[in-house]
Design a protein around this motif. Sequence first.
Motif, PDB file in Angstrom:
ATOM      1  N   THR A   5       3.260   2.711   5.041  1.00 58.60           N
ATOM      2  CA  THR A   5       4.376   3.882   5.018  1.00 58.60           C
ATOM      3  C   THR A   5       3.774   5.239   4.133  1.00 58.60           C
ATOM      4  O   THR A   5       2.719   5.058   3.524  1.00 58.60           O
ATOM      5  N   GLU A   6       4.455   6.186   4.002  1.00 60.84           N
ATOM      6  CA  GLU A   6       4.073   7.395   3.205  1.00 60.84           C
ATOM      7  C   GLU A   6       3.948   7.181   1.841  1.00 60.84           C
ATOM      8  O   GLU A   6       2.932   7.286   1.148  1.00 60.84           O
ATOM      9  N   ASP A   7       4.866   6.282   1.530  1.00 60.89           N
ATOM     10  CA  ASP A   7       4.922   5.661  -0.036  1.00 60.89           C
ATOM     11  C   ASP A   7       3.557   4.878  -0.480  1.00 60.89           C
ATOM     12  O   ASP A   7       2.831   5.013  -1.279  1.00 60.89           O
ATOM     13  N   SER A   8       3.395   3.922   0.679  1.00 61.42           N
ATOM     14  CA  SER A   8       2.169   3.093   0.453  1.00 61.42           C
ATOM     15  C   SER A   8       0.928   3.828   0.408  1.00 61.42           C
ATOM     16  O   SER A   8      -0.056   3.503  -0.223  1.00 61.42           O
ATOM     17  N   LYS A  39       0.533   6.916  -0.808  1.00 59.88           N
ATOM     18  CA  LYS A  39       0.523   7.448  -2.157  1.00 59.88           C
ATOM     19  C   LYS A  39      -0.077   6.602  -3.250  1.00 59.88           C
ATOM     20  O   LYS A  39      -1.037   7.009  -3.979  1.00 59.88           O
ATOM     21  N   TYR A  40       0.481   5.550  -3.190  1.00 57.26           N
ATOM     22  CA  TYR A  40       0.145   4.278  -4.183  1.00 57.26           C
ATOM     23  C   TYR A  40      -1.213   3.973  -3.753  1.00 57.26           C
ATOM     24  O   TYR A  40      -1.928   3.755  -4.682  1.00 57.26           O
ATOM     25  N   THR A  78      -3.268   6.057  -9.283  1.00 54.55           N
ATOM     26  CA  THR A  78      -1.816   5.826  -8.558  1.00 54.55           C
ATOM     27  C   THR A  78      -1.742   4.225  -8.452  1.00 54.55           C
ATOM     28  O   THR A  78      -0.293   4.122  -8.462  1.00 54.55           O
ATOM     29  N   TYR A 133       1.701   2.832 -10.175  1.00 58.56           N
ATOM     30  CA  TYR A 133       2.653   2.169  -9.230  1.00 58.56           C
ATOM     31  C   TYR A 133       2.947   0.503  -9.794  1.00 58.56           C
ATOM     32  O   TYR A 133       4.041   0.244 -10.182  1.00 58.56           O
TER      33      TYR A 133
END
Length: 84
Positions: free
Chosen positions: A63-66, A68-69, A75, A79
């Motif tokens: 996902t886009e969030d993953s 980023k993490y 990062t 998280y």
Amino acid sequence: MSDLNHEIKLLIIEALDLEDISVDDIDDDAPLFVDGLGLDSIDALELGVAIKNAYNIKIDGNTEDSKKYFYSVKTLSDYIQISK
């Protein structure tokens, strides 16, 4: 360097068998994938499993969030700290 950042760097090295890389070679803010450390999608899966085992934190798929993490050690550290 924070203790968690150091732990994450060790986790990356051990989980991915990066024998020619040391903790000092990994910059906290450098990208982990493509540029920077040069990890790939298989490495991301292995690292995700290692994080789940070490910190009992699951980072959901691609996902886009993953993304980023998983951008950098910092990062990931941020998280993990908010997810504990």
